[in-house]
Design a protein around this motif. Structure first.
Motif, mmCIF file in Angstrom:
data_model
loop_
_atom_site.group_PDB
_atom_site.id
_atom_site.type_symbol
_atom_site.label_atom_id
_atom_site.label_comp_id
_atom_site.label_asym_id
_atom_site.label_seq_id
_atom_site.Cartn_x
_atom_site.Cartn_y
_atom_site.Cartn_z
ATOM 1 N N ARG A 1 -4.899 -2.321 1.304
ATOM 2 C CA ARG A 1 -4.569 -3.189 0.180
ATOM 3 C C ARG A 1 -5.809 -3.929 -0.316
ATOM 4 O O ARG A 1 -6.055 -4.025 -1.514
ATOM 5 C CB ARG A 1 -3.497 -4.197 0.581
ATOM 6 C CG ARG A 1 -2.996 -5.045 -0.587
ATOM 7 C CD ARG A 1 -2.004 -6.101 -0.133
ATOM 8 N NE ARG A 1 -0.833 -5.500 0.453
ATOM 9 C CZ ARG A 1 -0.457 -5.627 1.726
ATOM 10 N NH1 ARG A 1 -1.198 -6.357 2.559
ATOM 11 N NH2 ARG A 1 0.626 -5.062 2.173
ATOM 12 N N LEU B 1 -7.599 -3.645 -3.972
ATOM 13 C CA LEU B 1 -7.870 -4.807 -4.809
ATOM 14 C C LEU B 1 -9.342 -4.861 -5.216
ATOM 15 O O LEU B 1 -9.671 -5.099 -6.389
ATOM 16 C CB LEU B 1 -7.485 -6.093 -4.070
ATOM 17 C CG LEU B 1 -5.990 -6.336 -3.824
ATOM 18 C CD1 LEU B 1 -5.793 -7.550 -2.916
ATOM 19 C CD2 LEU B 1 -5.250 -6.541 -5.137
ATOM 20 N N ASN C 1 -4.591 -5.196 -13.230
ATOM 21 C CA ASN C 1 -3.392 -5.993 -12.986
ATOM 22 C C ASN C 1 -3.589 -6.889 -11.767
ATOM 23 O O ASN C 1 -4.659 -6.926 -11.172
ATOM 24 C CB ASN C 1 -2.185 -5.077 -12.773
ATOM 25 C CG ASN C 1 -1.744 -4.381 -14.039
ATOM 26 O OD1 ASN C 1 -1.425 -5.032 -15.034
ATOM 27 N ND2 ASN C 1 -1.724 -3.053 -14.023
ATOM 28 N N ARG C 2 -2.550 -7.600 -11.414
ATOM 29 C CA ARG C 2 -2.517 -8.459 -10.213
ATOM 30 C C ARG C 2 -3.566 -9.573 -10.283
ATOM 31 O O ARG C 2 -4.095 -10.011 -9.265
ATOM 32 C CB ARG C 2 -2.717 -7.617 -8.942
ATOM 33 C CG ARG C 2 -1.689 -6.512 -8.777
ATOM 34 C CD ARG C 2 -1.965 -5.622 -7.591
ATOM 35 N NE ARG C 2 -3.144 -4.794 -7.781
ATOM 36 C CZ ARG C 2 -3.588 -3.906 -6.909
ATOM 37 N NH1 ARG C 2 -2.939 -3.731 -5.771
ATOM 38 N NH2 ARG C 2 -4.666 -3.191 -7.147
ATOM 39 N N GLU D 1 -4.865 -13.177 -10.500
ATOM 40 C CA GLU D 1 -4.432 -14.548 -10.244
ATOM 41 C C GLU D 1 -5.164 -15.531 -11.147
ATOM 42 O O GLU D 1 -4.579 -16.464 -11.684
ATOM 43 C CB GLU D 1 -4.660 -14.905 -8.772
ATOM 44 C CG GLU D 1 -4.169 -16.295 -8.405
ATOM 45 C CD GLU D 1 -4.333 -16.578 -6.928
ATOM 46 O OE1 GLU D 1 -3.344 -16.439 -6.185
ATOM 47 O OE2 GLU D 1 -5.472 -16.928 -6.519
ATOM 48 N N GLN E 1 -4.771 -10.663 -6.504
ATOM 49 C CA GLN E 1 -4.012 -10.841 -5.260
ATOM 50 C C GLN E 1 -2.796 -9.930 -5.231
ATOM 51 O O GLN E 1 -2.270 -9.524 -6.267
ATOM 52 C CB GLN E 1 -3.575 -12.301 -5.112
ATOM 53 C CG GLN E 1 -2.619 -12.819 -6.174
ATOM 54 C CD GLN E 1 -1.178 -12.465 -5.932
ATOM 55 O OE1 GLN E 1 -0.771 -12.314 -4.776
ATOM 56 N NE2 GLN E 1 -0.396 -12.333 -6.997
ATOM 57 N N GLU E 2 -2.360 -9.623 -4.006
ATOM 58 C CA GLU E 2 -1.130 -8.867 -3.796
ATOM 59 C C GLU E 2 -0.608 -9.169 -2.397
ATOM 60 O O GLU E 2 -1.335 -9.013 -1.412
ATOM 61 C CB GLU E 2 -1.370 -7.362 -3.965
ATOM 62 C CG GLU E 2 -0.094 -6.540 -3.848
ATOM 63 C CD GLU E 2 -0.350 -5.059 -4.040
ATOM 64 O OE1 GLU E 2 0.465 -4.400 -4.700
ATOM 65 O OE2 GLU E 2 -1.368 -4.563 -3.521
ATOM 66 N N GLU E 3 0.621 -9.633 -2.320
ATOM 67 C CA GLU E 3 1.290 -9.913 -1.040
ATOM 68 C C GLU E 3 0.429 -10.793 -0.132
ATOM 69 O O GLU E 3 0.273 -10.524 1.056
ATOM 70 C CB GLU E 3 1.661 -8.610 -0.332
ATOM 71 C CG GLU E 3 2.663 -7.771 -1.103
ATOM 72 C CD GLU E 3 3.081 -6.530 -0.339
ATOM 73 O OE1 GLU E 3 2.772 -6.451 0.877
ATOM 74 O OE2 GLU E 3 3.705 -5.648 -0.948
ATOM 75 N N ARG F 1 -6.005 -11.840 -1.143
ATOM 76 C CA ARG F 1 -6.768 -12.240 -2.320
ATOM 77 C C ARG F 1 -8.198 -11.735 -2.214
ATOM 78 O O ARG F 1 -8.804 -11.766 -1.154
ATOM 79 C CB ARG F 1 -6.787 -13.768 -2.470
ATOM 80 C CG ARG F 1 -5.490 -14.343 -2.985
ATOM 81 C CD ARG F 1 -5.531 -15.863 -3.061
ATOM 82 N NE ARG F 1 -4.322 -16.378 -3.676
ATOM 83 C CZ ARG F 1 -3.175 -16.517 -3.044
ATOM 84 N NH1 ARG F 1 -3.086 -16.183 -1.767
ATOM 85 N NH2 ARG F 1 -2.120 -16.991 -3.685
#
Length: 273
Positions: free
Chosen positions: A44, A48, A228-229, A231, A255-257, A260
């Motif tokens: 992940r 990112l 996307n994603r 913050e 960020q995701e889940e 960051r």
């Protein structure tokens, strides 16, 4: 003959085996889950970083081709954004007399004391002969009275035609759709062909790229999402000077889940018009 009774597991032994097996299964599951979870988290984070880096590089490539002194950091509909005028090519206009037998022909010079719609480029422009829907800009300083955004140091109408000047080998005749009087001449006789205005806007969890005419609103046309994603993001710009490059700083947090990633990228921009 005496028959020995068969032996089996007692209930206590069976319970002990079940308990031990359960403990081993729980410990194994924890170990496996930790490894798998760590791998998923690492993937992940890598995703990112890759997405943020891709967006940064795309913005960097385009911003480096901005018309000198056209970058401006704004709030676009309340969202952080950076706007600029995107160039596609450029060259050097003829300011003085040309070679014999056509030396001094005013149609081959770019005149600044009156509106003019024709001149020669003394070097390669980087485009084939033909007609293009571009603007033309000369010595944009971005200051009042000489601002491309206001149509002063840049033509107000689209339309540029390029054709070899058969009388002067190696030179290209540039013809504008409408005559324009540029406020200032360039010390190095530079001109730029400008395609459109471009804005990178940080809005609703993503960065969108908008392309529009210079006298339109940034969202006159639909935007394309770069990443996307998101913050948060921030644009900071130091315009520099005619002898020192400008510096645009891009800061992006995605960020995701709960994961960051924060990236910062600096772009040097030549503002020598």
């Amino acid at each position: 003959m005496r028959v020995q009774p068969s032996k089996g597991f007692t209930l206590v032994e069976l319970i002990i085996v079940i308990v031990i097996t359960g403990i081993v299964a729980v410990v194994g599951a924890v170990i496996i889950q930790g490894g798998v979870g760590g791998y998923v988290d690492q993937e992940r984070r890598a995703s990112l970083v890759a997405d943020a880096d891709r967006a940064m590089r795309r913005m960097s490539r385009e911003i480096r081709l901005a018309l000198p002194n056209s970058i401006r950091v704004n709030q676009c509909a309340g969202n952080p954004c950076v706007e600029f005028l995107a160039t596609v090519a450029g060259g050097r206009y003829r300011e003085g007399p040309g070679p014999a037998p056509v030396g001094g022909d005013p149609n081959r010079r770019l005149r600044f004391n009156q509106p003019d719609n024709q001149f020669n480029s003394t070097g390669p422009i980087g485009l084939a002969d033909g007609s293009y829907p571009y603007y033309l800009s000369v010595y944009n300083t971005g200051q009042s009275g000489n601002d491309a955004w206001a149509g002063q140091s840049m033509t107000q109408a689209r339309g540029v035609t390029l054709a070899d000047d058969v009388a002067v080998p190696g030179e290209t005749r540039v013809t504008l759709a409408n005559a324009h009087q540029f406020p200032l001449s360039s010390p190095r006789q530079r001109f730029y062909l400008v395609e459109d205005a471009v804005a990178f806007v940080c809005e609703t969890g993503r960065i969108n790229r908008y392309r529009y005419d210079r006298d339109q609103a940034f969202n006159a046309n639909a935007g394309n999402t770069l990443v996307n994603r998101v913050e948060s993001c921030e644009f900071q710009y130091d315009a520099g000077s005619s002898t020192r490059a400008g510096l645009l700083t891009l800061t992006l947090v995605i960020q995701e889940e709960g994961e960051r990633v924060r990236l910062q990228h600096q772009i040097q921009v030549s503002n020598t018009p």
